[in-house]
Scaffold this active site. Structure first.
Site, PDB file in Angstrom:
ATOM      1  N   ASN A  40       0.877  -1.181   0.000  1.00 25.48           N
ATOM      2  CA  ASN A  40       0.000   0.000   0.000  1.00 25.48           C
ATOM      3  C   ASN A  40       0.909   1.225   0.000  1.00 25.48           C
ATOM      4  OD1 ASN A  40       0.406   1.210   2.722  1.00 25.48           O
ATOM      5  ND2 ASN A  40      -0.425  -0.733   3.451  1.00 25.48           N
ATOM      6  N   ASN A  90      -7.853  -8.162   9.592  1.00 28.34           N
ATOM      7  CA  ASN A  90      -7.902  -8.437   8.154  1.00 28.34           C
ATOM      8  C   ASN A  90      -8.109  -9.897   7.749  1.00 28.34           C
ATOM      9  OD1 ASN A  90      -5.211  -6.031   7.557  1.00 28.34           O
ATOM     10  ND2 ASN A  90      -7.362  -5.695   8.001  1.00 28.34           N
ATOM     11  N   ARG A 115       0.570 -12.072   2.464  1.00 31.61           N
ATOM     12  CA  ARG A 115      -0.237 -12.147   3.686  1.00 31.61           C
ATOM     13  C   ARG A 115      -1.090 -13.411   3.777  1.00 31.61           C
ATOM     14  NH1 ARG A 115      -3.016  -6.954   6.040  1.00 31.61           N
ATOM     15  NH2 ARG A 115      -2.953  -8.449   7.761  1.00 31.61           N
ATOM     16  N   ARG A 166      -8.742  -3.984  -2.518  1.00 36.57           N
ATOM     17  CA  ARG A 166      -8.449  -5.291  -1.927  1.00 36.57           C
ATOM     18  C   ARG A 166      -9.636  -6.250  -2.148  1.00 36.57           C
ATOM     19  NH1 ARG A 166      -4.169  -4.937   2.004  1.00 36.57           N
ATOM     20  NH2 ARG A 166      -2.672  -3.454   1.174  1.00 36.57           N
ATOM     21  N   HIS A 195      -8.345   0.406   2.218  1.00 32.87           N
ATOM     22  CA  HIS A 195      -9.304  -0.448   2.936  1.00 32.87           C
ATOM     23  C   HIS A 195     -10.444   0.453   3.413  1.00 32.87           C
ATOM     24  CE1 HIS A 195      -6.755  -4.080   4.608  1.00 32.87           C
ATOM     25  NE2 HIS A 195      -7.501  -4.471   3.588  1.00 32.87           N
ATOM     26  N   ASP A 197     -11.699   0.467   6.244  1.00 33.61           N
ATOM     27  CA  ASP A 197     -11.455   0.924   7.619  1.00 33.61           C
ATOM     28  C   ASP A 197     -10.434   2.063   7.711  1.00 33.61           C
ATOM     29  OD1 ASP A 197      -8.871  -0.180   7.540  1.00 33.61           O
ATOM     30  OD2 ASP A 197      -9.323  -1.800   8.927  1.00 33.61           O
ATOM     31  N   CYS A 291      -7.357  -1.561  12.740  1.00 34.55           N
ATOM     32  CA  CYS A 291      -6.918  -2.823  12.141  1.00 34.55           C
ATOM     33  C   CYS A 291      -5.951  -3.603  13.027  1.00 34.55           C
ATOM     34  CB  CYS A 291      -6.369  -2.620  10.737  1.00 34.55           C
ATOM     35  SG  CYS A 291      -5.289  -1.249  10.531  1.00 34.55           S
TER      36      CYS A 291
HETATM   37  N1  ARG Z   1       0.500  -3.521   5.682  1.00 35.81           N
HETATM   38  C1  ARG Z   1      -0.830  -3.990   5.837  1.00 35.81           C
HETATM   39  C2  ARG Z   1      -1.487  -4.173   4.486  1.00 35.81           C
HETATM   40  O1  ARG Z   1      -1.252  -3.396   3.604  1.00 35.81           O
HETATM   41  C3  ARG Z   1      -1.611  -3.038   6.688  1.00 35.81           C
HETATM   42  C4  ARG Z   1      -3.005  -3.462   6.955  1.00 35.81           C
HETATM   43  C5  ARG Z   1      -3.717  -2.507   7.826  1.00 35.81           C
HETATM   44  N2  ARG Z   1      -5.040  -2.917   7.974  1.00 35.81           N
HETATM   45  C6  ARG Z   1      -6.115  -2.190   7.693  1.00 35.81           C
HETATM   46  N3  ARG Z   1      -7.262  -2.748   7.852  1.00 35.81           N
HETATM   47  N4  ARG Z   1      -6.055  -0.989   7.231  1.00 35.81           N
HETATM   48  O2  ARG Z   1      -2.237  -5.105   4.277  1.00 35.81           O
END
Ligand code: ARG
Length: 297
Positions: A40, A90, A115, A166, A195, A197, A291
């Protein structure tokens, strides 16, 4: 049923079945947290830049805050080689079906290859804790990032579903069928708000905190339909300090990244009590309070 436009909304939010507030929180230790890859825009200048000692102190302060608010933490151990596992919102979508009195989780299908291995650890943990562990249909090849993008309307059996970076819309069709729940979709249009959130934080049944720049006019209109009061975070605070990646466990207190002055002032004006926490090490990875926790029933 999945709703994608204002015109399609054929129900009153106040007529939806009520949903109790979840009262336990899952937190994952940041022992192996780091920025090791870029998935991201917030991560791009931060590879190798995490101070692990500071991250651990910040995480402990978050844990202590939940404990002080009487939300008991269930701790998951982070695993080596999975630097984003600490973002435990997540990998699953916890659910409670009020009509069946049934609790469980739906497992995510992470967009980023890096991930994907996080998910089974959470599946095992929830199964051990006695939760029904559900998956999206095997023949459906779709990305779904749990509560990063799918967010319960406080107090109502309704999901808000973000898509664009995503989670893919088809995931919500499947979720709606699986849980027999209406889902209202919101398209995300700005990569900093990758995201849901990061830009949409329901505080209670009637109040939501948002970053307006994340949404188009149609989505903003849908949000206004769903809540009596829409609190707008200043864009600088939402974009760079994750003001909207906040969390209200009780409809009164709001855990939020420290220094979001415009946002906290607006929250106070609406009767909320902000609790400022420093999550600066986690901001380097594109995450903050919301998150770093997962609420469960
Ligand atoms: N580095 C993680 C990603 O890009 C951060 C996730 C943070 N989570 C969120 N729900 N914003 O997946």
């Amino acid at each position: 049923m999945v709703y994608t436009s204002l015109d399609a909304l054929d129900f009153q939010f106040s007529d939806l079945p009520s949903l109790p507030r979840p009262n336990r929180v899952v937190l994952t230790t940041p022992t192996h947290f780091d920025v090791e890859y870029v998935i991201n825009p917030h991560m791009s200048d931060n590879v190798g830049a995490v101070n692990k000692e500071v991250a651990f102190q910040q995480w402990k302060a978050l844990r202590a805050t939940y404990t002080a608010l009487d939300v008991s933490p269930l701790i998951v151990n982070g695993r080596p080689g999975l630097p984003d596992m600490v973002f435990c919102a997540n990998q699953t979508l916890p659910f409670y079906q009020p009509e069946q009195d049934r609790r469980g989780v739906v497992l995510s299908r992470m967009h980023a290859e890096q991930r994907r291995e996080e998910v089974p650890y959470y599946g095992e943990m929830f199964a051990e804790q006695g939760y029904a562990v559900e998956t999206l249909p095997d023949d459906l090849d779709v990305d779904f990032e749990g509560m990063g993008d799918a967010i319960w309307h406080p107090g109502r059996f309704l999901l808000w579903g973000g898509y664009g970076f995503r989670t893919e819309p088809a995931a919500y069709e499947a979720l709606s069928e699986l849980l027999d729940v209406p889902v209202v979709l919101l398209e995300l249009q700005d990569a900093d708000y990758y995201h849901l959130d990061t830009c949409f934080c329901p505080l209670d049944s009637n109040h939501v905190l948002v970053a307006p720049a994340a949404f188009d006019d149609e989505s903003r209109a849908i949000i206004e339909q769903g809540f009596d009061t829409v609190i707008e975070a200043p864009d600088e605070e939402a974009r760079h300090q994750f003001a909207c990646n906040a969390h209200s466990p009780d409809g009164k207190h709001v855990l939020i990244q420290e220094g979001c002055e415009g946002t906290t002032e607006r929250l106070r004006a609406e009767g909320f009590s902000p609790i400022e926490l420093d999550t600066s090490e986690f901001l380097k990875s594109g995450g903050s309070v919301f998150c770093m926790k997962q609420m469960i029933w």
